[in-house]
Design a protein around this motif. Structure first.
Motif, short mmCIF file in Angstrom:
data_model
loop_
_atom_site.label_atom_id
_atom_site.label_comp_id
_atom_site.label_asym_id
_atom_site.label_seq_id
_atom_site.Cartn_x
_atom_site.Cartn_y
_atom_site.Cartn_z
N MET A 166 0.85 -1.18 0.00
CA MET A 166 0.00 0.00 0.00
C MET A 166 0.90 1.24 0.00
SD MET A 166 -3.10 1.06 2.61
CE MET A 166 -3.94 -0.45 2.29
N PRO A 167 0.56 2.24 -0.77
CA PRO A 167 1.38 3.46 -0.83
C PRO A 167 1.43 4.16 0.51
CG PRO A 167 -0.18 3.40 -2.66
CD PRO A 167 -0.53 2.29 -1.74
N ARG A 168 2.46 5.00 0.67
CA ARG A 168 2.66 5.76 1.89
C ARG A 168 1.40 6.57 2.22
NH1 ARG A 168 7.41 9.65 1.28
NH2 ARG A 168 5.80 10.82 0.26
N GLY A 169 1.06 6.65 3.47
CA GLY A 169 -0.11 7.41 3.92
C GLY A 169 -1.40 6.61 3.89
N GLY A 170 -1.33 5.33 3.50
CA GLY A 170 -2.51 4.48 3.53
C GLY A 170 -3.47 4.69 2.36
N ARG A 171 -3.14 5.56 1.42
CA ARG A 171 -4.04 5.77 0.28
C ARG A 171 -3.78 4.75 -0.80
NH1 ARG A 171 -3.83 11.90 -1.47
NH2 ARG A 171 -3.42 12.82 0.53
N ARG A 172 -4.84 4.35 -1.44
CA ARG A 172 -4.71 3.45 -2.58
C ARG A 172 -4.55 4.28 -3.85
NH1 ARG A 172 -6.74 -1.81 -1.11
NH2 ARG A 172 -7.55 -1.67 1.00
N PRO A 173 -3.79 3.76 -4.81
CA PRO A 173 -3.60 4.53 -6.05
C PRO A 173 -4.91 4.66 -6.82
CG PRO A 173 -2.68 2.33 -6.26
CD PRO A 173 -3.10 2.49 -4.84
N LYS A 174 -5.05 5.77 -7.47
CA LYS A 174 -6.23 5.97 -8.31
C LYS A 174 -6.04 5.26 -9.64
CE LYS A 174 -7.67 10.30 -6.30
NZ LYS A 174 -8.13 11.64 -6.56
N LEU A 175 -7.12 4.79 -10.21
CA LEU A 175 -7.09 4.10 -11.48
C LEU A 175 -7.49 5.08 -12.58
CD1 LEU A 175 -6.72 1.38 -12.87
CD2 LEU A 175 -9.15 0.96 -12.49
N TRP A 176 -6.54 5.39 -13.46
CA TRP A 176 -6.77 6.32 -14.55
C TRP A 176 -6.91 5.56 -15.86
CZ3 TRP A 176 -7.31 11.62 -14.35
CH2 TRP A 176 -7.11 12.20 -13.09
N ALA A 177 -7.68 6.12 -16.77
CA ALA A 177 -7.88 5.51 -18.09
C ALA A 177 -7.91 6.60 -19.15
CB ALA A 177 -9.19 4.73 -18.10
N LEU A 178 -7.49 6.25 -20.36
CA LEU A 178 -7.60 7.15 -21.51
C LEU A 178 -8.73 6.67 -22.39
CD1 LEU A 178 -3.92 7.73 -22.72
CD2 LEU A 178 -5.47 9.38 -21.67
N ARG A 179 -9.53 7.63 -22.83
CA ARG A 179 -10.65 7.32 -23.72
C ARG A 179 -10.68 8.38 -24.81
NH1 ARG A 179 -12.53 6.20 -18.64
NH2 ARG A 179 -13.27 4.10 -18.31
N GLY A 180 -11.22 8.02 -25.94
CA GLY A 180 -11.40 9.00 -27.00
C GLY A 180 -12.27 10.14 -26.51
N ASP A 181 -11.86 11.37 -26.81
CA ASP A 181 -12.62 12.54 -26.38
C ASP A 181 -13.69 12.85 -27.42
OD1 ASP A 181 -13.61 14.91 -25.41
OD2 ASP A 181 -11.70 15.97 -25.43
N ARG A 182 -14.93 12.66 -27.05
CA ARG A 182 -16.05 12.89 -27.95
C ARG A 182 -16.76 14.22 -27.66
NH1 ARG A 182 -13.70 9.25 -30.36
NH2 ARG A 182 -14.23 7.09 -30.12
N SER A 183 -16.17 15.04 -26.79
CA SER A 183 -16.84 16.27 -26.37
C SER A 183 -16.74 17.39 -27.41
CB SER A 183 -16.28 16.76 -25.03
OG SER A 183 -14.92 17.12 -25.17
N GLY A 184 -15.75 17.34 -28.28
CA GLY A 184 -15.60 18.38 -29.30
C GLY A 184 -15.91 17.83 -30.67
N SER A 185 -15.21 18.33 -31.64
CA SER A 185 -15.38 17.80 -32.99
C SER A 185 -14.78 16.40 -33.05
CB SER A 185 -14.70 18.72 -34.00
OG SER A 185 -13.30 18.66 -33.85
N GLY A 186 -15.01 15.73 -34.13
CA GLY A 186 -14.40 14.43 -34.35
C GLY A 186 -12.95 14.61 -34.76
N PRO A 187 -12.39 13.59 -35.40
CA PRO A 187 -11.01 13.70 -35.86
C PRO A 187 -10.81 14.88 -36.82
CG PRO A 187 -11.77 11.44 -36.00
CD PRO A 187 -12.96 12.28 -35.68
N ILE A 188 -9.63 15.46 -36.81
CA ILE A 188 -9.26 16.56 -37.69
C ILE A 188 -8.33 16.00 -38.76
CG2 ILE A 188 -8.11 18.81 -37.81
CD1 ILE A 188 -10.68 18.80 -36.12
N THR A 189 -8.56 16.36 -40.01
CA THR A 189 -7.74 15.88 -41.11
C THR A 189 -7.05 17.05 -41.79
OG1 THR A 189 -9.25 14.04 -41.49
CG2 THR A 189 -7.76 14.57 -43.28
#
Length: 81
Positions: free
Chosen positions: A1-24
């Motif tokens: 367990m990391p120092r201070g008793g905190r568990r690591p956060k689980l991060w993920a990458l996902r395609g960002d769909r909040s703006g326009s789609g792909p740029i060409t």
């Protein structure tokens, strides 16, 4: 367990769909002139054809950019880790 008793956060990458789609974009491999960015591939493709007709240059680089966003889904323990 990391120092201070905190568990690591689980991060993920996902395609960002909040703006326009792909740029060409397209870039001439001879003179490095470019089409500029577009939300679809049609504009850059037409630019390539017009550029080829005007200059005789026939090689082009297609550049597609899409976007990711990182998000935290909780701790590794909550996700079964």
């Amino acid at each position: 367990m990391p120092r201070g008793g905190r568990r690591p956060k689980l991060w993920a990458l996902r395609g960002d769909r909040s703006g326009s789609g792909p740029i060409t974009e397209a870039e001439c491999t001879t003179c490095l002139d470019g089409s500029g960015p577009a939300d679809d591939g049609r504009g850059p493709a037409l630019w390539c054809l017009a550029h080829a007709q005007e200059t005789g240059h026939t090689g082009f680089r297609r550049i597609r950019t899409d976007f990711f966003r990182a998000s935290c889904d909780g701790t590794a323990a909550e996700a079964g880790g």
